[in-house]
Design a protein around this motif. Sequence first.
Motif, PDB file in Angstrom:
ATOM      1  N   LYS A  67      15.771  -2.586 -69.983  1.00  0.00           N
ATOM      2  CA  LYS A  67      15.328  -3.289 -68.781  1.00  0.00           C
ATOM      3  C   LYS A  67      14.987  -2.321 -67.661  1.00  0.00           C
ATOM      4  O   LYS A  67      15.601  -1.286 -67.494  1.00  0.00           O
ATOM      5  N   PRO A  69      14.939  -1.021 -63.898  1.00  0.00           N
ATOM      6  CA  PRO A  69      15.960  -1.120 -62.849  1.00  0.00           C
ATOM      7  C   PRO A  69      15.528  -2.088 -61.754  1.00  0.00           C
ATOM      8  O   PRO A  69      14.341  -2.258 -61.482  1.00  0.00           O
ATOM      9  N   ILE A  70      16.508  -2.692 -61.146  1.00  0.00           N
ATOM     10  CA  ILE A  70      16.244  -3.620 -60.050  1.00  0.00           C
ATOM     11  C   ILE A  70      16.088  -2.797 -58.778  1.00  0.00           C
ATOM     12  O   ILE A  70      16.940  -2.001 -58.426  1.00  0.00           O
ATOM     13  N   ARG A  71      14.988  -2.993 -58.112  1.00  0.00           N
ATOM     14  CA  ARG A  71      14.734  -2.259 -56.869  1.00  0.00           C
ATOM     15  C   ARG A  71      14.791  -3.252 -55.705  1.00  0.00           C
ATOM     16  O   ARG A  71      14.151  -4.289 -55.721  1.00  0.00           O
ATOM     17  N   ARG A  72      15.553  -2.895 -54.726  1.00  0.00           N
ATOM     18  CA  ARG A  72      15.692  -3.760 -53.561  1.00  0.00           C
ATOM     19  C   ARG A  72      15.091  -3.058 -52.341  1.00  0.00           C
ATOM     20  O   ARG A  72      15.157  -1.842 -52.213  1.00  0.00           O
ATOM     21  N   GLU A  73      14.541  -3.860 -51.458  1.00  0.00           N
ATOM     22  CA  GLU A  73      13.998  -3.310 -50.219  1.00  0.00           C
ATOM     23  C   GLU A  73      15.151  -2.905 -49.317  1.00  0.00           C
ATOM     24  O   GLU A  73      16.231  -3.508 -49.358  1.00  0.00           O
TER      25      GLU A  73
END
Length: 98
Positions: A67, A69-73
Motif C-alpha cells: 500500500k 503511504p498515507i500523506r496528510r496535509e
Amino acid sequence: EEDEAGAELVNEALDAIVALVPEDDEEVDAAEEPPDAREDMVADALIAAYDLRDHWRDVQFEEIRIKAPIRREAKVGRNDPCPCGSGKKYKLCHGREH
C-alpha cells in the motif's frame, strides 16, 4: 490470477476439507469406512485449514506492505498566520469557525 502455486494450494486444501462432507446423494455408512481412514481425512483437513490460514495471512501481508503511504496535509496551528492571507492569526480568523 498470477499466483498459480497459491491457487493450487487453495484448491488442494479445499478438496481435503470437502472430502469430509458426503455428497447429497451419498449414504454414509460408518461401518464400511475404516476408522483410521476417517482420522486421516480429518488430519488432512486440519492441515489444509492451517495451510489456507497461512496462505491468506501472507497474501494480506503483501497487500498491506505494498500500500502507498498515507500523506496528510500539514495542519495550521492556532497561532500560525491564517492561510486565507488576511494576516491575522488563524485562531482569530478562520479558526473561530472550527
